[in-house]
Every structure is written in C-alpha cells, then in structure tokens.
Design a protein around this motif. Structure first.
Motif, PDB file in Angstrom:
ATOM      1  N   LEU A  18       0.827  -1.210   0.000  1.00 34.84           N
ATOM      2  CA  LEU A  18       0.000   0.000   0.000  1.00 34.84           C
ATOM      3  C   LEU A  18       0.862   1.262   0.000  1.00 34.84           C
ATOM      4  N   PHE A  19       2.081   1.139   0.510  1.00 34.22           N
ATOM      5  CA  PHE A  19       3.028   2.264   0.464  1.00 34.22           C
ATOM      6  C   PHE A  19       3.471   2.478  -0.980  1.00 34.22           C
ATOM      7  N   CYS A  20       3.838   1.379  -1.638  1.00 33.43           N
ATOM      8  CA  CYS A  20       4.253   1.434  -3.052  1.00 33.43           C
ATOM      9  C   CYS A  20       4.278  -0.004  -3.576  1.00 33.43           C
ATOM     10  N   ARG A  21       3.526  -0.246  -4.648  1.00 34.71           N
ATOM     11  CA  ARG A  21       3.460  -1.609  -5.195  1.00 34.71           C
ATOM     12  C   ARG A  21       4.839  -2.112  -5.587  1.00 34.71           C
ATOM     13  N   ARG A  22       5.642  -1.208  -6.171  1.00 35.68           N
ATOM     14  CA  ARG A  22       6.972  -1.623  -6.607  1.00 35.68           C
ATOM     15  C   ARG A  22       7.830  -2.029  -5.397  1.00 35.68           C
ATOM     16  N   GLN A  23       7.686  -1.292  -4.287  1.00 32.67           N
ATOM     17  CA  GLN A  23       8.477  -1.647  -3.101  1.00 32.67           C
ATOM     18  C   GLN A  23       8.149  -3.085  -2.673  1.00 32.67           C
ATOM     19  N   TRP A  24       6.866  -3.417  -2.677  1.00 29.92           N
ATOM     20  CA  TRP A  24       6.481  -4.778  -2.294  1.00 29.92           C
ATOM     21  C   TRP A  24       7.099  -5.793  -3.266  1.00 29.92           C
ATOM     22  N   CYS A  25       7.018  -5.484  -4.579  1.00 22.34           N
ATOM     23  CA  CYS A  25       7.579  -6.418  -5.579  1.00 22.34           C
ATOM     24  C   CYS A  25       9.075  -6.617  -5.352  1.00 22.34           C
ATOM     25  N   LEU A  26       9.791  -5.514  -5.085  1.00 24.43           N
ATOM     26  CA  LEU A  26      11.247  -5.632  -4.895  1.00 24.43           C
ATOM     27  C   LEU A  26      11.558  -6.491  -3.674  1.00 24.43           C
ATOM     28  N   ILE A  27      10.811  -6.281  -2.594  1.00 21.14           N
ATOM     29  CA  ILE A  27      11.091  -7.029  -1.357  1.00 21.14           C
ATOM     30  C   ILE A  27      10.606  -8.476  -1.453  1.00 21.14           C
ATOM     31  N   ALA A 183       9.002   1.565 -11.757  1.00 26.85           N
ATOM     32  CA  ALA A 183       9.134   2.665 -10.795  1.00 26.85           C
ATOM     33  C   ALA A 183       8.348   3.882 -11.263  1.00 26.85           C
ATOM     34  N   LYS A 184       7.771   4.552 -10.297  1.00 26.34           N
ATOM     35  CA  LYS A 184       7.070   5.793 -10.591  1.00 26.34           C
ATOM     36  C   LYS A 184       7.385   6.734  -9.432  1.00 26.34           C
ATOM     37  N   MET A 185       8.034   7.849  -9.742  1.00 27.30           N
ATOM     38  CA  MET A 185       8.454   8.804  -8.702  1.00 27.30           C
ATOM     39  C   MET A 185       7.224   9.409  -8.006  1.00 27.30           C
ATOM     40  N   LYS A 187       5.722  11.004  -3.811  1.00 21.86           N
ATOM     41  CA  LYS A 187       6.160  11.559  -2.509  1.00 21.86           C
ATOM     42  C   LYS A 187       6.754  10.457  -1.638  1.00 21.86           C
ATOM     43  N   SER A 188       6.234   9.224  -1.780  1.00 19.78           N
ATOM     44  CA  SER A 188       6.690   8.104  -0.945  1.00 19.78           C
ATOM     45  C   SER A 188       8.179   7.819  -1.136  1.00 19.78           C
ATOM     46  N   CYS A 189       8.716   8.139  -2.309  1.00 15.70           N
ATOM     47  CA  CYS A 189      10.110   7.786  -2.616  1.00 15.70           C
ATOM     48  C   CYS A 189      11.079   8.385  -1.596  1.00 15.70           C
ATOM     49  N   ASN A 190      10.795   9.597  -1.073  1.00 12.79           N
ATOM     50  CA  ASN A 190      11.709  10.238  -0.116  1.00 12.79           C
ATOM     51  C   ASN A 190      11.842   9.438   1.174  1.00 12.79           C
ATOM     52  N   ALA A 191      10.808   8.697   1.542  1.00 17.24           N
ATOM     53  CA  ALA A 191      10.854   7.931   2.797  1.00 17.24           C
ATOM     54  C   ALA A 191      11.101   6.453   2.532  1.00 17.24           C
ATOM     55  N   CYS A 192      11.498   6.113   1.315  1.00 16.11           N
ATOM     56  CA  CYS A 192      11.602   4.701   0.939  1.00 16.11           C
ATOM     57  C   CYS A 192      12.996   4.151   1.188  1.00 16.11           C
ATOM     58  N   SER A 193      13.069   2.997   1.854  1.00 11.27           N
ATOM     59  CA  SER A 193      14.352   2.372   2.173  1.00 11.27           C
ATOM     60  C   SER A 193      14.992   1.729   0.944  1.00 11.27           C
ATOM     61  N   LEU A 194      14.267   1.656  -0.149  1.00 12.71           N
ATOM     62  CA  LEU A 194      14.801   0.971  -1.339  1.00 12.71           C
ATOM     63  C   LEU A 194      15.158   1.934  -2.473  1.00 12.71           C
ATOM     64  N   GLN A 195      15.236   3.228  -2.128  1.00 10.39           N
ATOM     65  CA  GLN A 195      15.503   4.219  -3.167  1.00 10.39           C
ATOM     66  C   GLN A 195      16.757   3.912  -3.971  1.00 10.39           C
ATOM     67  N   ASP A 196      17.818   3.474  -3.271  1.00 12.21           N
ATOM     68  CA  ASP A 196      19.096   3.229  -3.961  1.00 12.21           C
ATOM     69  C   ASP A 196      19.040   2.000  -4.850  1.00 12.21           C
ATOM     70  N   VAL A 197      18.110   1.110  -4.576  1.00 13.00           N
ATOM     71  CA  VAL A 197      17.972  -0.099  -5.400  1.00 13.00           C
ATOM     72  C   VAL A 197      16.994   0.170  -6.540  1.00 13.00           C
ATOM     73  N   CYS A 198      15.952   0.897  -6.215  1.00 16.63           N
ATOM     74  CA  CYS A 198      14.859   1.125  -7.175  1.00 16.63           C
ATOM     75  C   CYS A 198      15.217   2.163  -8.226  1.00 16.63           C
ATOM     76  N   LEU A 199      15.957   3.197  -7.792  1.00 12.06           N
ATOM     77  CA  LEU A 199      16.368   4.298  -8.670  1.00 12.06           C
ATOM     78  C   LEU A 199      15.193   4.904  -9.444  1.00 12.06           C
ATOM     79  N   PRO A 200      14.200   5.441  -8.743  1.00  4.39           N
ATOM     80  CA  PRO A 200      13.017   5.967  -9.427  1.00  4.39           C
ATOM     81  C   PRO A 200      13.327   7.157 -10.323  1.00  4.39           C
ATOM     82  N   LYS A 201      14.395   7.950  -9.953  1.00  5.39           N
ATOM     83  CA  LYS A 201      14.727   9.116 -10.786  1.00  5.39           C
ATOM     84  C   LYS A 201      15.196   8.668 -12.148  1.00  5.39           C
TER      85      LYS A 201
HETATM   86  S1  SF4 Z   1      11.851   4.487  -4.510  1.00  4.62           S
HETATM   87 FE1  SF4 Z   1       9.740   5.123  -4.917  1.00  4.62          FE
HETATM   88  S2  SF4 Z   1       9.056   3.871  -6.683  1.00  4.62           S
HETATM   89 FE2  SF4 Z   1      10.881   2.931  -5.827  1.00  4.62          FE
HETATM   90  S3  SF4 Z   1      10.140   1.373  -4.439  1.00  4.62           S
HETATM   91 FE3  SF4 Z   1      10.531   3.204  -3.231  1.00  4.62          FE
HETATM   92  S4  SF4 Z   1       8.603   4.316  -3.174  1.00  4.62           S
HETATM   93 FE4  SF4 Z   1       8.456   2.794  -4.809  1.00  4.62          FE
END
Ligand code: SF4
Length: 219
Positions: A18-27, A183-185, A187-201
């Motif tokens: 619910l935070f981010c579908r992609r985050q769930w998929c990655l984990i 990935a879709k950039m 607001k959640s991305c700023n608080a996401c622990s997987l930012q460095d793996v996901c690379l939404p930018k």
């Molecule tokens: S960085 Fe953003 S798009 Fe990527 S998993 Fe986290 S919340 Fe989702």
C-alpha cells in the motif's frame, strides 16, 4: 478457494504494497531489502512487542504476543503483535479454558496515526485471519502508536474487509506472474528504504528520454 501453504504471502507485506506496489515487488518477489532509520526504529519497537515470554493474563483478559495467524482463503500468514482474549459470554471457546473469550487484535506502530489506509488494513487482515482460525466474528481492534503513546480503536467494516481481499488477490497475481511493477516517482520515494535499489529518478529520466526519442525530428 483455499491457497496452498507454499503460496502464502507475508501478511505484513500489505504495508509495503500500500506504500508502493513496486516496493512490495522488490522485497517480496525479487527478495531485495535495505534498511533505513525508519524501518530500523520500527523493528526495535516490534522486537519488544514480539517477546514470546511476555504472554500474560490479568483479571478477565489473556494476552498473546507475537501470535502466529494465517488465512487459507486469502493465502497469507503472519503475526499479530498482541491479541487480547477478553472473557465474554458471547465469545469463543479456547483450548484448556472453561470460559468463552472475545478476540481483540492490537497492532503496534512506531509513529503517529497516518492518513493512509495501510495500518488499518493490516490490522483488518489480522482480524480476518483470527476470524477464520477461531470461526468467529471480530468487530473491532486497535492500533497503538509509539510516538504519541495512544491507542486508536478500529471498527472493521465490510468495505475494509473487501479491500483487504482485493489487495491480497492483486499481490498473489503479481507473485504468480513474477512481475515487478515499474518505478514511478512519488512523494513516498523520499521515505523509501529501497531508493538506492529502485532508482526511481532514473526511471523518470528513462521515460523522458524515451518520450524525446519518440518525438519526430523537426517538431
Ligand atoms: S523508490 Fe519510490 S518507486 Fe521505488 S520502491 Fe521506493 S517508493 Fe516505490
């Protein structure tokens, strides 16, 4: 329909989804994990609640901490932080107990109450597992927020139950296909622990580059 046990998903994954579908998929599909301060602090609070020696009883209430729960109907398994069994004539029978008990699940969270539905739906999913396990109906439970030290009552509605079923069914469908959403950039991305793996930018730049490539020359 009942899911096979080997296909069960982690109940707590609903938070990630619910935070981010992609985050769930990655984990959960790609088994990637990264820990930031937010998740580490949350874990400390959970570790305290999940102390198995903490199970106790007071007056008319039994407390079960870190109680394993599951649902074959939703294909999920997990743990309830705390389940209170309150003595009640309209409750359910428990093994080795003469009295009947009503079941009251409580989920602990580090922060403050959120606007998003993720905490409420996780608790609803836990209640639905308990209902299936004890063949009863659970009308309400509570969320406890560590930062503000307050307990918030949650009444489980039909809409919340329907939403929980929809969410887990979507998670099962992605898991079956082994598909990680793009990935879709947000607001959640700023608080996401997987930012460095996901690379939404990067994904955003990719889309911009693709868009530029698709524009015919001279336009
Ligand atoms: S960085 Fe953003 S798009 Fe990527 S998993 Fe986290 S919340 Fe989702």
């Amino acid at each position: 329909m009942e899911y096979a046990e080997e296909d069960y998903l982690m109940l707590s994954g609903i938070q990630h989804f619910l935070f981010c579908r992609r985050q769930w998929c990655l984990i959960h599909i790609e088994q990637v994990w990264a820990e930031n301060l937010r998740t580490a602090e949350g874990r400390v609070l959970h570790d305290r609640v999940h102390d198995p020696f903490f199970t106790e009883s007071r007056k008319d209430v039994l407390y079960s901490r870190a109680m394993p729960v599951h649902s074959g109907r939703m294909g999920i398994a997990g743990e309830c932080d705390l389940v209170e069994f309150q003595k009640s004539k309209s409750g359910v029978a428990l093994f080795h107990r003469e009295e009947l008990y009503e079941i009251y699940p409580i989920e602990y969270k580090k922060g403050k109450p959120k606007e998003s539905e993720c905490d409420v739906l996780q608790l609803t999913a836990e209640a639905m597992c308990l209902e299936e396990m004890f063949l009863t109906e659970i009308k309400e439970g509570a969320l406890y927020y560590g930062e503000v030290k307050s307990r918030q009552k949650v009444v489980f509605t039909d809409d919340m139950r329907k939403r929980v079923i929809e969410v887990f069914s979507e998670m099962h469908s992605l898991m079956n296909r082994g598909y990680t959403v793009k990935a879709k950039m947000t607001k959640s991305c700023n608080a996401c622990s997987l930012q460095d793996v996901c690379l939404p930018k990067l994904a955003k730049n990719d889309r911009a580059a693709q868009y530029n490539r698709e524009i015919p020359e001279g336009l």
